[in-house]
Scaffold this motif. Sequence first.
Motif, PDB file in Angstrom:
ATOM      1  N   GLN A  16      22.496  82.672  -4.027  1.00  0.00           N
ATOM      2  CA  GLN A  16      23.071  82.072  -5.228  1.00  0.00           C
ATOM      3  C   GLN A  16      23.003  80.550  -5.166  1.00  0.00           C
ATOM      4  OE1 GLN A  16      26.937  83.892  -5.333  1.00  0.00           O
ATOM      5  NE2 GLN A  16      26.193  85.738  -6.352  1.00  0.00           N
ATOM      6  N   LEU A  17      23.245  79.979  -3.978  1.00  0.00           N
ATOM      7  CA  LEU A  17      23.116  78.529  -3.833  1.00  0.00           C
ATOM      8  C   LEU A  17      21.676  78.089  -4.077  1.00  0.00           C
ATOM      9  CD1 LEU A  17      25.300  77.845  -0.658  1.00  0.00           C
ATOM     10  CD2 LEU A  17      25.845  77.224  -3.020  1.00  0.00           C
ATOM     11  N   ALA A  18      20.726  78.865  -3.570  1.00  0.00           N
ATOM     12  CA  ALA A  18      19.310  78.542  -3.755  1.00  0.00           C
ATOM     13  C   ALA A  18      18.949  78.557  -5.241  1.00  0.00           C
ATOM     14  CB  ALA A  18      18.448  79.540  -2.988  1.00  0.00           C
ATOM     15  N   GLU A  19      19.479  79.544  -5.965  1.00  0.00           N
ATOM     16  CA  GLU A  19      19.199  79.638  -7.401  1.00  0.00           C
ATOM     17  C   GLU A  19      19.825  78.462  -8.147  1.00  0.00           C
ATOM     18  OE1 GLU A  19      20.002  82.684 -11.164  1.00  0.00           O
ATOM     19  OE2 GLU A  19      20.163  83.411  -9.093  1.00  0.00           O
ATOM     20  N   GLN A  20      21.050  78.094  -7.774  1.00  0.00           N
ATOM     21  CA  GLN A  20      21.725  76.976  -8.414  1.00  0.00           C
ATOM     22  C   GLN A  20      20.973  75.667  -8.211  1.00  0.00           C
ATOM     23  OE1 GLN A  20      25.764  78.690  -6.774  1.00  0.00           O
ATOM     24  NE2 GLN A  20      26.135  76.713  -7.756  1.00  0.00           N
ATOM     25  N   LEU A  21      20.446  75.467  -6.998  1.00  0.00           N
ATOM     26  CA  LEU A  21      19.772  74.221  -6.675  1.00  0.00           C
ATOM     27  C   LEU A  21      18.292  74.227  -7.044  1.00  0.00           C
ATOM     28  CD1 LEU A  21      21.398  73.513  -3.200  1.00  0.00           C
ATOM     29  CD2 LEU A  21      21.744  72.216  -5.286  1.00  0.00           C
ATOM     30  N   GLY A  22      17.762  75.414  -7.344  1.00  0.00           N
ATOM     31  CA  GLY A  22      16.355  75.514  -7.703  1.00  0.00           C
ATOM     32  C   GLY A  22      15.428  75.375  -6.515  1.00  0.00           C
ATOM     33  N   VAL A  23      15.870  75.895  -5.345  1.00  0.00           N
ATOM     34  CA  VAL A  23      15.069  75.815  -4.124  1.00  0.00           C
ATOM     35  C   VAL A  23      15.013  77.195  -3.479  1.00  0.00           C
ATOM     36  CG1 VAL A  23      15.702  73.405  -3.737  1.00  0.00           C
ATOM     37  CG2 VAL A  23      17.071  75.227  -2.686  1.00  0.00           C
ATOM     38  N   SER A  24      14.237  77.321  -2.394  1.00  0.00           N
ATOM     39  CA  SER A  24      14.202  78.572  -1.646  1.00  0.00           C
ATOM     40  C   SER A  24      15.423  78.643  -0.739  1.00  0.00           C
ATOM     41  CB  SER A  24      12.925  78.657  -0.805  1.00  0.00           C
ATOM     42  OG  SER A  24      12.980  77.726   0.257  1.00  0.00           O
ATOM     43  N   THR A  25      15.613  79.772  -0.078  1.00  0.00           N
ATOM     44  CA  THR A  25      16.771  79.918   0.805  1.00  0.00           C
ATOM     45  C   THR A  25      16.585  79.174   2.134  1.00  0.00           C
ATOM     46  OG1 THR A  25      15.890  82.001   1.679  1.00  0.00           O
ATOM     47  CG2 THR A  25      17.443  82.141  -0.168  1.00  0.00           C
ATOM     48  N   THR A  26      15.341  78.816   2.474  1.00  0.00           N
ATOM     49  CA  THR A  26      15.104  78.160   3.770  1.00  0.00           C
ATOM     50  C   THR A  26      15.865  76.841   3.918  1.00  0.00           C
ATOM     51  OG1 THR A  26      12.923  79.185   4.019  1.00  0.00           O
ATOM     52  CG2 THR A  26      13.357  77.216   5.316  1.00  0.00           C
ATOM     53  N   PRO A  27      15.745  75.886   2.968  1.00  0.00           N
ATOM     54  CA  PRO A  27      16.526  74.646   3.122  1.00  0.00           C
ATOM     55  C   PRO A  27      18.025  74.885   3.003  1.00  0.00           C
ATOM     56  CG  PRO A  27      15.407  74.678   1.002  1.00  0.00           C
ATOM     57  CD  PRO A  27      14.856  75.808   1.789  1.00  0.00           C
ATOM     58  N   ILE A  28      18.423  75.939   2.277  1.00  0.00           N
ATOM     59  CA  ILE A  28      19.844  76.280   2.185  1.00  0.00           C
ATOM     60  C   ILE A  28      20.368  76.690   3.560  1.00  0.00           C
ATOM     61  CG2 ILE A  28      21.538  77.873   1.204  1.00  0.00           C
ATOM     62  CD1 ILE A  28      20.523  75.898  -0.838  1.00  0.00           C
ATOM     63  N   LYS A  29      19.618  77.571   4.233  1.00  0.00           N
ATOM     64  CA  LYS A  29      20.020  78.014   5.577  1.00  0.00           C
ATOM     65  C   LYS A  29      20.108  76.822   6.537  1.00  0.00           C
ATOM     66  CE  LYS A  29      17.796  82.587   5.215  1.00  0.00           C
ATOM     67  NZ  LYS A  29      18.990  83.442   5.398  1.00  0.00           N
ATOM     68  N   GLU A  30      19.123  75.935   6.459  1.00  0.00           N
ATOM     69  CA  GLU A  30      19.100  74.771   7.343  1.00  0.00           C
ATOM     70  C   GLU A  30      20.295  73.854   7.057  1.00  0.00           C
ATOM     71  OE1 GLU A  30      15.286  73.209   6.412  1.00  0.00           O
ATOM     72  OE2 GLU A  30      14.234  74.426   7.914  1.00  0.00           O
ATOM     73  N   ALA A  31      20.577  73.656   5.774  1.00  0.00           N
ATOM     74  CA  ALA A  31      21.702  72.793   5.392  1.00  0.00           C
ATOM     75  C   ALA A  31      23.024  73.390   5.841  1.00  0.00           C
ATOM     76  CB  ALA A  31      21.702  72.586   3.880  1.00  0.00           C
ATOM     77  N   LEU A  32      23.179  74.689   5.683  1.00  0.00           N
ATOM     78  CA  LEU A  32      24.424  75.347   6.087  1.00  0.00           C
ATOM     79  C   LEU A  32      24.623  75.279   7.603  1.00  0.00           C
ATOM     80  CD1 LEU A  32      24.457  78.463   3.721  1.00  0.00           C
ATOM     81  CD2 LEU A  32      25.937  76.444   3.604  1.00  0.00           C
ATOM     82  N   ARG A  33      23.521  75.384   8.351  1.00  0.00           N
ATOM     83  CA  ARG A  33      23.631  75.244   9.807  1.00  0.00           C
ATOM     84  C   ARG A  33      24.118  73.840  10.173  1.00  0.00           C
ATOM     85  NH1 ARG A  33      18.983  78.745  10.176  1.00  0.00           N
ATOM     86  NH2 ARG A  33      17.560  76.964  10.056  1.00  0.00           N
ATOM     87  N   GLN A  34      23.595  72.852   9.459  1.00  0.00           N
ATOM     88  CA  GLN A  34      24.000  71.474   9.727  1.00  0.00           C
ATOM     89  C   GLN A  34      25.465  71.265   9.341  1.00  0.00           C
ATOM     90  OE1 GLN A  34      21.221  68.618   8.203  1.00  0.00           O
ATOM     91  NE2 GLN A  34      22.354  66.847   8.960  1.00  0.00           N
ATOM     92  N   LEU A  35      25.861  71.837   8.213  1.00  0.00           N
ATOM     93  CA  LEU A  35      27.251  71.727   7.766  1.00  0.00           C
ATOM     94  C   LEU A  35      28.194  72.430   8.743  1.00  0.00           C
ATOM     95  CD1 LEU A  35      26.700  72.328   3.954  1.00  0.00           C
ATOM     96  CD2 LEU A  35      27.466  70.188   5.008  1.00  0.00           C
ATOM     97  N   GLU A  36      27.690  73.487   9.370  1.00  0.00           N
ATOM     98  CA  GLU A  36      28.518  74.201  10.346  1.00  0.00           C
ATOM     99  C   GLU A  36      28.743  73.340  11.582  1.00  0.00           C
ATOM    100  OE1 GLU A  36      29.232  78.712  11.888  1.00  0.00           O
ATOM    101  OE2 GLU A  36      27.211  78.170  11.246  1.00  0.00           O
ATOM    102  N   THR A  37      27.734  72.585  11.999  1.00  0.00           N
ATOM    103  CA  THR A  37      27.920  71.696  13.154  1.00  0.00           C
ATOM    104  C   THR A  37      28.935  70.603  12.842  1.00  0.00           C
ATOM    105  OG1 THR A  37      26.115  70.168  12.553  1.00  0.00           O
ATOM    106  CG2 THR A  37      25.537  72.101  13.890  1.00  0.00           C
ATOM    107  N   GLU A  38      29.096  70.272  11.549  1.00  0.00           N
ATOM    108  CA  GLU A  38      30.066  69.271  11.132  1.00  0.00           C
ATOM    109  C   GLU A  38      31.449  69.881  10.935  1.00  0.00           C
ATOM    110  OE1 GLU A  38      28.568  67.293   7.660  1.00  0.00           O
ATOM    111  OE2 GLU A  38      26.590  67.028   8.530  1.00  0.00           O
ATOM    112  N   GLY A  39      31.529  71.213  11.004  1.00  0.00           N
ATOM    113  CA  GLY A  39      32.812  71.882  10.850  1.00  0.00           C
ATOM    114  C   GLY A  39      33.224  72.157   9.416  1.00  0.00           C
ATOM    115  N   LEU A  40      32.330  71.866   8.459  1.00  0.00           N
ATOM    116  CA  LEU A  40      32.693  72.041   7.046  1.00  0.00           C
ATOM    117  C   LEU A  40      32.566  73.483   6.583  1.00  0.00           C
ATOM    118  CD1 LEU A  40      31.059  68.820   5.548  1.00  0.00           C
ATOM    119  CD2 LEU A  40      33.441  69.193   6.231  1.00  0.00           C
ATOM    120  N   VAL A  41      31.713  74.265   7.245  1.00  0.00           N
ATOM    121  CA  VAL A  41      31.583  75.689   6.941  1.00  0.00           C
ATOM    122  C   VAL A  41      31.580  76.462   8.259  1.00  0.00           C
ATOM    123  CG1 VAL A  41      30.234  75.204   4.852  1.00  0.00           C
ATOM    124  CG2 VAL A  41      29.053  75.781   6.995  1.00  0.00           C
TER     125      VAL A  41
END
Length: 232
Positions: A48-73
């Motif tokens: 759903q995030l990929a559809e909202q942003l108009g991108v594939s799920t690959t950069p979404i997964k990468e971004a979420l991993r980075q956000l997880e290292t920051e403790g935000l998700v």
Amino acid sequence: MESGAGDDRIEKIDPRFLTTLRDHVHKTLRAAILSGRFRADERVNERQLAEQLGVSTTPIKEALRQLETEGLVETLPRRGVLIRFNAGWAEEMILARAALESMIAHLAAKRITRDEASKLDDTVGLMKAATADGGADDLIALNETFHEQIHIASRCQYLSRMIERQQFYDASIRRIIHSDNKERDKALAEHTAIAAAIVSNDSDKAERVMRDHVVRSGETYLNIVFRKKEDI
């Protein structure tokens, strides 16, 4: 509540940014989280995030991993990705930013050159004019210039890099803050005091007034993003 495909809390990525897509997806999601557009413990869906942003799920997964290292998700088995940013986390970020910015101001007061002092005074003058005009966009840009000039004058490298992790405002929150007459006047008085202390090489005062400014503006942010929501 799971975020839906029709959600308008985050915008699609501008095609001009596709060469650095991963970074822009990360920044876009991070700004949406820090602006309170997702609730604490809300589950987000990669597709759903990929559809909202108009991108594939690959950069979404990468971004979420980075956000997880920051403790935000946080990714939990059988529950997916949950938002972990909340008012307590935001308050800690504010205090961390206050500590870093105050030390940068302290060092800027010791290291600032005459040319840099003149430019800082010029920026304050422009801020006074923009405050009188009431232009939020101009004030946002000048606020960024003001802090950038202090960072440059401080000659700090390590502290300046650290502070990038504590940037929790996005343009929408800044616009709300700077659209309030009382907030604009308070910010102008604080910025004027900070500049005066730095230009006069009063490092202790520069440190104190900068810390007070960041903490107070942070409280305004908390009221907008969290406390007003609790009253609804």
